[in-house]
Design a protein around this motif. Structure first.
Motif, mmCIF file in Angstrom:
data_model
loop_
_atom_site.group_PDB
_atom_site.id
_atom_site.type_symbol
_atom_site.label_atom_id
_atom_site.label_comp_id
_atom_site.label_asym_id
_atom_site.label_seq_id
_atom_site.Cartn_x
_atom_site.Cartn_y
_atom_site.Cartn_z
ATOM 1 N N LEU A 1 8.083 4.421 -0.037
ATOM 2 C CA LEU A 1 9.117 3.385 -0.040
ATOM 3 C C LEU A 1 10.513 4.005 0.006
ATOM 4 O O LEU A 1 11.402 3.519 0.711
ATOM 5 C CB LEU A 1 8.972 2.480 -1.266
ATOM 6 N N THR A 2 10.692 5.108 -0.719
ATOM 7 C CA THR A 2 11.977 5.808 -0.706
ATOM 8 C C THR A 2 12.286 6.334 0.692
ATOM 9 O O THR A 2 13.404 6.169 1.188
ATOM 10 C CB THR A 2 11.975 6.967 -1.721
ATOM 11 N N ARG A 3 11.295 6.955 1.351
ATOM 12 C CA ARG A 3 11.489 7.457 2.721
ATOM 13 C C ARG A 3 11.771 6.313 3.685
ATOM 14 O O ARG A 3 12.601 6.423 4.582
ATOM 15 C CB ARG A 3 10.268 8.263 3.170
ATOM 16 N N ARG A 4 11.109 5.199 3.485
ATOM 17 C CA ARG A 4 11.329 4.023 4.337
ATOM 18 C C ARG A 4 12.768 3.537 4.200
ATOM 19 O O ARG A 4 13.433 3.247 5.188
ATOM 20 C CB ARG A 4 10.343 2.922 3.944
ATOM 21 N N ILE A 5 13.255 3.459 2.979
ATOM 22 C CA ILE A 5 14.643 3.044 2.742
ATOM 23 C C ILE A 5 15.608 4.021 3.412
ATOM 24 O O ILE A 5 16.593 3.610 4.039
ATOM 25 C CB ILE A 5 14.928 2.922 1.225
ATOM 26 N N GLU A 6 15.328 5.317 3.306
ATOM 27 C CA GLU A 6 16.185 6.321 3.945
ATOM 28 C C GLU A 6 16.217 6.136 5.467
ATOM 29 O O GLU A 6 17.276 6.184 6.080
ATOM 30 C CB GLU A 6 15.705 7.732 3.591
ATOM 31 N N ARG A 7 15.048 5.916 6.069
ATOM 32 C CA ARG A 7 14.986 5.719 7.529
ATOM 33 C C ARG A 7 15.719 4.452 7.943
ATOM 34 O O ARG A 7 16.445 4.432 8.936
ATOM 35 C CB ARG A 7 13.532 5.682 8.004
ATOM 36 N N LEU A 8 15.531 3.384 7.161
ATOM 37 C CA LEU A 8 16.214 2.128 7.481
ATOM 38 C C LEU A 8 17.727 2.278 7.328
ATOM 39 O O LEU A 8 18.495 1.773 8.153
ATOM 40 C CB LEU A 8 15.695 1.000 6.589
ATOM 41 N N THR A 9 18.166 2.984 6.302
ATOM 42 C CA THR A 9 19.597 3.210 6.091
ATOM 43 C C THR A 9 20.184 4.018 7.243
ATOM 44 O O THR A 9 21.277 3.707 7.745
ATOM 45 C CB THR A 9 19.837 3.927 4.745
ATOM 46 N N GLU A 10 19.465 5.041 7.686
ATOM 47 C CA GLU A 10 19.911 5.840 8.831
ATOM 48 C C GLU A 10 20.001 4.984 10.092
ATOM 49 O O GLU A 10 20.947 5.097 10.874
ATOM 50 C CB GLU A 10 18.963 7.020 9.063
ATOM 51 N N GLU A 11 19.034 4.112 10.281
ATOM 52 C CA GLU A 11 19.032 3.250 11.464
ATOM 53 C C GLU A 11 20.171 2.229 11.407
ATOM 54 O O GLU A 11 20.800 1.939 12.424
ATOM 55 C CB GLU A 11 17.686 2.543 11.605
ATOM 56 N N ILE A 12 20.452 1.713 10.235
ATOM 57 C CA ILE A 12 21.581 0.802 10.082
ATOM 58 C C ILE A 12 22.885 1.520 10.431
ATOM 59 O O ILE A 12 23.726 0.988 11.171
ATOM 60 C CB ILE A 12 21.630 0.213 8.654
ATOM 61 N N SER A 13 23.053 2.733 9.933
ATOM 62 C CA SER A 13 24.261 3.510 10.240
ATOM 63 C C SER A 13 24.379 3.775 11.730
ATOM 64 O O SER A 13 25.465 3.644 12.314
ATOM 65 C CB SER A 13 24.253 4.837 9.483
ATOM 66 N N ARG A 14 23.286 4.136 12.361
ATOM 67 C CA ARG A 14 23.286 4.404 13.809
ATOM 68 C C ARG A 14 23.659 3.140 14.587
ATOM 69 O O ARG A 14 24.459 3.172 15.523
ATOM 70 C CB ARG A 14 21.903 4.908 14.242
ATOM 71 N N THR A 15 23.114 2.012 14.158
ATOM 72 C CA THR A 15 23.396 0.737 14.827
ATOM 73 C C THR A 15 24.856 0.342 14.641
ATOM 74 O O THR A 15 25.516 -0.115 15.584
ATOM 75 C CB THR A 15 22.462 -0.358 14.281
ATOM 76 N N GLU A 16 25.392 0.538 13.447
ATOM 77 C CA GLU A 16 26.806 0.216 13.191
ATOM 78 C C GLU A 16 27.735 1.098 14.021
ATOM 79 O O GLU A 16 28.741 0.610 14.550
ATOM 80 C CB GLU A 16 27.124 0.348 11.707
ATOM 81 N N ARG B 1 0.813 -1.229 0.000
ATOM 82 C CA ARG B 1 0.000 0.000 0.000
ATOM 83 C C ARG B 1 0.843 1.274 0.000
ATOM 84 O O ARG B 1 0.298 2.370 -0.048
ATOM 85 C CB ARG B 1 -0.915 0.013 1.218
ATOM 86 N N LEU B 2 2.162 1.131 0.062
ATOM 87 C CA LEU B 2 3.029 2.305 0.107
ATOM 88 C C LEU B 2 3.327 2.817 -1.296
ATOM 89 O O LEU B 2 3.525 2.034 -2.224
ATOM 90 C CB LEU B 2 4.342 1.968 0.821
ATOM 91 N N SER B 3 3.380 4.134 -1.416
ATOM 92 C CA SER B 3 3.732 4.746 -2.697
ATOM 93 C C SER B 3 5.244 4.654 -2.900
ATOM 94 O O SER B 3 5.993 4.307 -1.977
ATOM 95 C CB SER B 3 3.316 6.223 -2.703
ATOM 96 N N VAL B 4 5.688 5.002 -4.084
ATOM 97 C CA VAL B 4 7.123 5.007 -4.368
ATOM 98 C C VAL B 4 7.827 5.987 -3.435
ATOM 99 O O VAL B 4 8.896 5.682 -2.901
ATOM 100 C CB VAL B 4 7.390 5.363 -5.852
ATOM 101 N N ASP B 5 7.227 7.165 -3.192
ATOM 102 C CA ASP B 5 7.819 8.132 -2.268
ATOM 103 C C ASP B 5 7.889 7.566 -0.848
ATOM 104 O O ASP B 5 8.885 7.752 -0.154
ATOM 105 C CB ASP B 5 7.031 9.445 -2.259
#
Length: 64
Positions: A30-45, A24-28
């Motif tokens: 999904l893009t924001r979700r990827i950005e948040r997940l990438t930020e969280e991965i960086s924070r965790t690392e 149900r998510l739009s492309v935008d």
């Protein structure tokens, strides 16, 4: 009372739920979700690296 907006004036990011239905998510969205997940991965690392440094210092101290 908690401010509804962060220091940049934008609305807070929605929580990312692992395994949620993405159909149900739009492309935008999904893009924001990827950005948040990438930020969280960086924070965790960064946290893991910081703990690794503490561990190495403790190991060096107790080896003497």
């Amino acid at each position: 009372m908690r401010d509804e907006f962060d220091s940049k004036g934008s609305a807070p990011a929605a929580a990312v739920v692992v395994g949620e239905d993405l159909s149900r998510l739009s492309v935008d969205d999904l893009t924001r979700r990827i950005e948040r997940l990438t930020e969280e991965i960086s924070r965790t690392e960064r946290e893991r690296e910081a703990r690794g440094g503490v561990r190495a210092a403790a190991d060096a101290l107790f080896r003497k």
